[in-house]
Design a protein around this motif. Structure first.
Motif, PDB file in Angstrom:
ATOM      1  N   VAL A 272     -38.263 -12.424  27.227  1.00 35.39           N
ATOM      2  CA  VAL A 272     -36.932 -12.941  26.927  1.00 35.39           C
ATOM      3  C   VAL A 272     -36.996 -13.854  25.708  1.00 35.39           C
ATOM      4  N   TYR A 273     -38.070 -14.657  25.616  1.00 30.06           N
ATOM      5  CA  TYR A 273     -38.235 -15.586  24.503  1.00 30.06           C
ATOM      6  C   TYR A 273     -39.513 -15.249  23.744  1.00 30.06           C
ATOM      7  N   ASP A 274     -39.364 -15.025  22.450  1.00 27.96           N
ATOM      8  CA  ASP A 274     -40.499 -14.662  21.601  1.00 27.96           C
ATOM      9  C   ASP A 274     -40.923 -15.898  20.798  1.00 27.96           C
ATOM     10  N   PHE A 275     -41.874 -16.650  21.319  1.00 29.79           N
ATOM     11  CA  PHE A 275     -42.275 -17.912  20.691  1.00 29.79           C
ATOM     12  C   PHE A 275     -43.019 -17.675  19.374  1.00 29.79           C
ATOM     13  N   LYS A 276     -43.645 -16.526  19.234  1.00 32.25           N
ATOM     14  CA  LYS A 276     -44.351 -16.222  17.991  1.00 32.25           C
ATOM     15  C   LYS A 276     -43.358 -16.010  16.851  1.00 32.25           C
ATOM     16  N   LYS A 277     -42.342 -15.171  17.069  1.00 30.97           N
ATOM     17  CA  LYS A 277     -41.360 -14.919  16.010  1.00 30.97           C
ATOM     18  C   LYS A 277     -40.562 -16.177  15.681  1.00 30.97           C
ATOM     19  N   ALA A 278     -40.391 -17.046  16.667  1.00 27.50           N
ATOM     20  CA  ALA A 278     -39.636 -18.274  16.437  1.00 27.50           C
ATOM     21  C   ALA A 278     -40.341 -19.210  15.464  1.00 27.50           C
ATOM     22  N   TYR A 284     -34.274 -18.532  15.145  1.00 24.80           N
ATOM     23  CA  TYR A 284     -33.316 -18.002  16.119  1.00 24.80           C
ATOM     24  C   TYR A 284     -33.831 -16.704  16.742  1.00 24.80           C
ATOM     25  N   GLU A 285     -34.823 -16.075  16.131  1.00 21.07           N
ATOM     26  CA  GLU A 285     -35.421 -14.878  16.714  1.00 21.07           C
ATOM     27  C   GLU A 285     -36.266 -15.213  17.946  1.00 21.07           C
ATOM     28  N   LEU A 286     -36.278 -16.470  18.337  1.00 20.13           N
ATOM     29  CA  LEU A 286     -36.808 -16.855  19.635  1.00 20.13           C
ATOM     30  C   LEU A 286     -36.154 -16.035  20.742  1.00 20.13           C
ATOM     31  N   PHE A 287     -34.866 -15.748  20.578  1.00 19.81           N
ATOM     32  CA  PHE A 287     -34.089 -15.065  21.612  1.00 19.81           C
ATOM     33  C   PHE A 287     -34.205 -13.549  21.457  1.00 19.81           C
ATOM     34  N   LEU A 288     -34.860 -12.907  22.406  1.00 21.14           N
ATOM     35  CA  LEU A 288     -35.031 -11.451  22.444  1.00 21.14           C
ATOM     36  C   LEU A 288     -35.624 -10.885  21.153  1.00 21.14           C
ATOM     37  N   PHE A 315     -25.555 -12.605  17.997  1.00 26.71           N
ATOM     38  CA  PHE A 315     -25.074 -13.628  18.923  1.00 26.71           C
ATOM     39  C   PHE A 315     -25.484 -13.322  20.359  1.00 26.71           C
ATOM     40  N   SER A 316     -25.523 -12.044  20.722  1.00 29.82           N
ATOM     41  CA  SER A 316     -25.835 -11.673  22.098  1.00 29.82           C
ATOM     42  C   SER A 316     -27.315 -11.811  22.447  1.00 29.82           C
ATOM     43  N   SER A 317     -28.158 -12.051  21.456  1.00 32.43           N
ATOM     44  CA  SER A 317     -29.576 -12.241  21.758  1.00 32.43           C
ATOM     45  C   SER A 317     -29.780 -13.425  22.695  1.00 32.43           C
ATOM     46  N   SER A 318     -28.984 -14.473  22.510  1.00 39.83           N
ATOM     47  CA  SER A 318     -29.110 -15.649  23.368  1.00 39.83           C
ATOM     48  C   SER A 318     -28.197 -15.582  24.587  1.00 39.83           C
ATOM     49  N   LEU A 319     -27.149 -14.758  24.536  1.00 40.58           N
ATOM     50  CA  LEU A 319     -26.193 -14.668  25.643  1.00 40.58           C
ATOM     51  C   LEU A 319     -26.575 -13.628  26.686  1.00 40.58           C
ATOM     52  N   ALA A 320     -27.112 -12.493  26.267  1.00 40.78           N
ATOM     53  CA  ALA A 320     -27.376 -11.375  27.183  1.00 40.78           C
ATOM     54  C   ALA A 320     -28.230 -11.756  28.388  1.00 40.78           C
TER      55      ALA A 320
END
Length: 372
Positions: A272-278, A284-288, A315-320
């Motif tokens: 759900v959370y991609d800490f590497k891409k973040a 913001y790519e932390l989300f999905l 926007f839905s990356s953090s909402l889904a």
């Protein structure tokens, strides 16, 4: 004599500056990415006879080189900041390169209705409804731009939102249009970015689910990933701004979700959370993991066996993950990367609800982004 001396000093200084820039341009290696602008920089174009002698209106070597020279100009970031400071503080312009500051936030000017893009967006949605929806209900919701809550107080122009929303409500075949304008405020958005804050979204997710026939209560707590998040607007604005904190939500309704990405042509598990891409270009790519063409989220503890096909933007990356509290399975589809005409080859629509959830900025600028 003094005047001649002064003119000579000025001329020598000008030559020195130009010469230094020219030498630096030759010596310094090209940069691949502008982290402040969140984009790749132009590479040196290849010189060829075909590109030099081209038909009028065609892309030429000089056009490509002009873009390259602007992107790779020595001390480019410093000159961008100098330009922004001069525009803001010397010329008194509130808007700098399409961005303006209000209430410690940066927003993007968006005030012209682009009819071609609006029609393009509606055509893509109606194509999906006509060809693939099979038994489920269709919902449409539009995410207002942050400027909707800031423009009036900042005396900046903005879209005619009533006309914009009314056009989509009448033009897209849906069972219900869900208006989020009264549910959101400026505080739902990052100060330095266009996106909304995930920690502020449980109430929004609950409202959307309620409008789609479900009642969900969230028991979540937030975790801080960073206290110095500089969103995309921070770099584009090129002036000092107060940075944001970047939070993400955890809890039973999120922690046990099963996320699968199909962009490679095969099923690949992801978090759900991609800490590497973040930690890379866009936090913001932390989300999905940011923008993906096709992703599924499965909730083994869902209270229903209902499924949702969510046509979305970033926007839905953090909402889904929050919406997954109400559905056994959510399939996220981004038609910026997959054609609506072939979605049925990859997505099972039978008895599934469909939600079109898009930001105003994307819908108003969809030509060239949504694939036909």
């Amino acid at each position: 004599m003094k005047r001649r001396t002064r003119d000579l000093v000025v001329a020598i200084a000008a030559i020195a500056v130009i010469g230094t820039i020219a030498v630096a341009d030759i010596i310094l290696p090209d940069r691949e990415i502008s982290y402040s602008e969140r984009r790749k920089l132009a590479k040196r174009p290849e010189l060829s006879v075909e590109k030099v002698f081209v038909e009028p209106g065609a892309s030429s070597f000089m056009d490509a080189y002009e873009t390259y020279a602007a992107d790779q100009f020595p001390m480019r970031e410093w000159f961008r900041s100098l330009h922004a400071a001069a525009s803001r503080y010397l010329l008194g312009k509130q808007e700098v390169d399409g961005l303006y500051a209000a209430d410690d936030s940066i927003a993007k000017l968006e005030y012209e209705l682009h009819e071609e893009s609006i029609c393009w967006s509606m055509d893509r949605m109606n194509e999906i409804v006509d060809n693939f929806v099979d038994g489920g209900k269709v919902y449409l919701s539009i995410i207002p731009d942050k400027g909707y809550y800031l423009a009036a107080d900042a005396n900046m122009p903005q879209l005619d939102y009533d006309e914009f929303y009314d056009t989509f409500q009448k033009g897209v075949a849906c069972d219900r249009f869900i208006d989020l304008r009264e549910q959101l405020s400026k505080d739902n958005y990052y100060h330095t970015d266009s996106h909304w804050r995930q920690e502020s979204l449980p109430e929004i997710a609950a409202y959307l689910l309620e409008q789609m026939g479900m009642s969900v209560e969230f028991d979540l707590h937030r975790e801080q990933f960073s206290d110095c998040f500089a969103g995309v607007f921070a770099g584009q604005y090129a002036l000092p701004v107060k940075k944001d904190s970047l939070y993400y939500l955890t809890g039973d309704s999120i922690d046990e979700l099963v996320v699968t990405c199909y962009d490679s042509g095969k099923a690949e598990r992801m978090e759900v959370y991609d800490f590497k891409k973040a930690k890379e270009m866009d936090p913001y790519e932390l989300f999905l993991s940011g923008s993906r063409a096709l992703v599924t989220i499965e909730n083994p503890k869902a209270r229903s066996n209902r499924e949702l096909v969510l046509f979305r933007d970033s926007f839905s990356s953090s909402l889904a993950p929050l919406l997954a509290a109400g559905y056994q399975k959510i399939t996220l589809v981004d038609i910026r990367y997959i054609s609506p005409s072939i979605v049925g080859n990859f997505v099972d629509f039978q008895d599934a609800d469909v939600l079109f959830l898009y930001s105003v900025q994307l819908l108003n600028n969809s030509v060239g982004q949504f694939i036909k």
